[in-house]
Design an enzyme around this catalytic site. Sequence first.
Site, PDB file in Angstrom:
ATOM      1  N   GLY A   8       7.923 -27.429  26.415  1.00 34.64           N
ATOM      2  CA  GLY A   8       7.848 -26.610  25.191  1.00 34.64           C
ATOM      3  C   GLY A   8       6.771 -25.547  25.331  1.00 34.64           C
ATOM      4  O   GLY A   8       6.091 -25.203  24.363  1.00 34.64           O
ATOM      5  N   GLY A  11       6.615 -22.362  23.003  1.00 32.66           N
ATOM      6  CA  GLY A  11       6.560 -22.569  21.554  1.00 32.66           C
ATOM      7  C   GLY A  11       5.224 -22.152  20.959  1.00 32.66           C
ATOM      8  O   GLY A  11       4.342 -21.631  21.658  1.00 32.66           O
ATOM      9  N   GLN A  12       5.073 -22.401  19.665  1.00 30.48           N
ATOM     10  CA  GLN A  12       3.878 -21.927  18.948  1.00 30.48           C
ATOM     11  C   GLN A  12       2.600 -22.492  19.559  1.00 30.48           C
ATOM     12  O   GLN A  12       1.683 -21.758  19.885  1.00 30.48           O
ATOM     13  CB  GLN A  12       3.962 -22.317  17.462  1.00 30.48           C
ATOM     14  N   ARG A  35      12.825 -23.904  27.851  1.00 34.30           N
ATOM     15  CA  ARG A  35      14.253 -24.196  27.772  1.00 34.30           C
ATOM     16  C   ARG A  35      15.066 -22.910  27.655  1.00 34.30           C
ATOM     17  O   ARG A  35      15.689 -22.501  28.603  1.00 34.30           O
ATOM     18  CB  ARG A  35      14.514 -25.099  26.573  1.00 34.30           C
ATOM     19  N   ASP A  53      13.368 -29.323  30.146  1.00 34.42           N
ATOM     20  CA  ASP A  53      13.094 -29.721  28.771  1.00 34.42           C
ATOM     21  C   ASP A  53      13.243 -31.226  28.633  1.00 34.42           C
ATOM     22  O   ASP A  53      13.758 -31.904  29.525  1.00 34.42           O
ATOM     23  CB  ASP A  53      13.986 -28.944  27.792  1.00 34.42           C
ATOM     24  N   TYR A 142      12.414 -34.492  10.231  1.00 39.36           N
ATOM     25  CA  TYR A 142      11.199 -34.180  11.004  1.00 39.36           C
ATOM     26  C   TYR A 142      10.229 -35.363  10.944  1.00 39.36           C
ATOM     27  O   TYR A 142       9.716 -35.824  11.964  1.00 39.36           O
ATOM     28  CB  TYR A 142      10.556 -32.932  10.401  1.00 39.36           C
ATOM     29  N   LYS A 146       8.862 -37.927  13.855  1.00 38.11           N
ATOM     30  CA  LYS A 146       7.429 -38.013  14.171  1.00 38.11           C
ATOM     31  C   LYS A 146       6.943 -39.461  14.104  1.00 38.11           C
ATOM     32  O   LYS A 146       6.150 -39.905  14.949  1.00 38.11           O
ATOM     33  CB  LYS A 146       6.611 -37.111  13.232  1.00 38.11           C
ATOM     34  N   ILE A 172      -0.589 -25.302  11.725  1.00 42.50           N
ATOM     35  CA  ILE A 172      -1.408 -24.603  12.731  1.00 42.50           C
ATOM     36  C   ILE A 172      -1.264 -23.096  12.529  1.00 42.50           C
ATOM     37  O   ILE A 172      -0.146 -22.578  12.430  1.00 42.50           O
ATOM     38  CB  ILE A 172      -0.968 -24.987  14.169  1.00 42.50           C
TER      39      ILE A 172
HETATM   40  C1  AKB Z   1       5.723 -27.668   9.930  1.00 45.77           C
HETATM   41  O1  AKB Z   1       5.399 -27.069   8.897  1.00 45.77           O
HETATM   42  O2  AKB Z   1       6.847 -28.125  10.154  1.00 45.77           O
HETATM   43  C2  AKB Z   1       4.654 -27.899  10.972  1.00 45.77           C
HETATM   44  C3  AKB Z   1       3.937 -29.186  10.741  1.00 45.77           C
HETATM   45  C4  AKB Z   1       2.926 -29.295   9.713  1.00 45.77           C
HETATM   46  O3  AKB Z   1       4.193 -30.134  11.415  1.00 45.77           O
HETATM   47  N1  AKB Z   1       3.726 -26.806  10.968  1.00 45.77           N
END
Ligand code: AKB
Length: 317
Positions: A8, A11-12, A35, A53, A142, A146, A172
Site C-alpha cells: 500500500g 496510499g495516504q 497495486r 498487494d 471498515y 479492523k 491522519i
Molecule cells: C477514515 O476516516 O476512514 C480513516 C480512519 C479514521 O481510519 N481516516
Amino acid sequence: MKNILVIGAVGQIGSELTMELRKRYGNNNVVAGYRKTEPSEELAGSGPLERVDATDVDKMVEVVKKYKIDTIYNLAALLSAVAEARPQAAWNVGVNGVYNVLEVAREFNCAVFFPSSIGAFGPSTPLDNTPQDTIQRPNTMYGVTKVAGELLSDYYYKRFGVDARGLRYPGIISNVTLPGGGTTDYAVEIYYEAIKSNKYTCPLPAGTFLDMMYMPDALDAAIDLMEADPAKLKHRNAFNVTAMSFDPEIIAAEIKKHMPGFTMDYNPDPMKKAIADTWPNSMDDTCAREEWGWNPKYGLGEMTIDMLEKIRIKLGK
Ligand code: AKB
C-alpha cells in the site's frame, strides 16, 4: 528491521511512510509495493518498486524471497466511507489481505505492522476518553475488518510467535497525499479549500468530535512501535494513539486565526455522520505512552501553521 516491504506504498500513509523508512534505513532496503495507482516519481525513483498487494500471496512470497524481507508494513485498506460503499472489496483487502500477510510473515519469519483505526470502535464503546481495552462492536465493514485485523495480529503472535504490532490510528492529516474516502477526510480538505477559495462546506456537523494526528507523528508512531523493546510491550498490537481531538468548529476557528476571512458552512453527509457518531470523541492513549514512549509533537496550532504554509507552496498561492 533491515529489509522492509511496504504494502500500500502509494496510499495516504504508505507514500510518506515509505519515504521516511528509506531515509532511516537506506533507500535500497525499503521496497514500495503498489497495486493500481502509479507511484510518484519520488517513490519510483528513490528505491525498489514492486507491483505486489496483500491479496496476491504468490507475488508477496516472490518479493519477500527476492529482497530477503524481514519486516512488512501492511498499509493496504479501503477507508471507512469507501468500505461502506464496497463492503466485499473491503473484506477482501482488510481481512483476507491481513491474513495473507500474517501467513507469509509466519512462513518467512517477518515482523508485521498493522494499522487499525478509531473505526475499530462502535456505538456501544465509551466515546469519551475511550480506554485501550474496551467494548468493540463496530457496525461498519471498515470497523469489522479492523477488529478482525487486531485479533488476527494478536493470534499470530501468541500462536506462532509472529512479531505483529499495531496502532489504532485516528484521522491522519497530511499535506502530501490526499486521503480517499475516509470519514475524517474533511480535516484535510478544509485546509486545501481554505487556501483555494477561503471557504469550506463541511460534511460533518458541528459538535462531531474526533481524534486526529498530523502525519509526521503518525510516521514516528509506526516506526517507534516497531523499534520498541518487546519486553516493555504488554499490548504489542492495537494501541490507542491520538494527538488532538476537535470538531469542525474548532479547526475552522484555528484556520480563521491565520485567514480571518475564512468561512465555513455545513452540508452533512448522512453516511459519514452516521459513521463518525459511532467513533470515539477522544481516546485514552496512556498505554502507548507508558509502554513505548508515544509522545506526539504536533497539536492543532502547530499543525495548522505547517499545513497552511506547505499547501500554499504546493498550490502556488
Ligand atoms: C477514515 O476516516 O476512514 C480513516 C480512519 C479514521 O481510519 N481516516
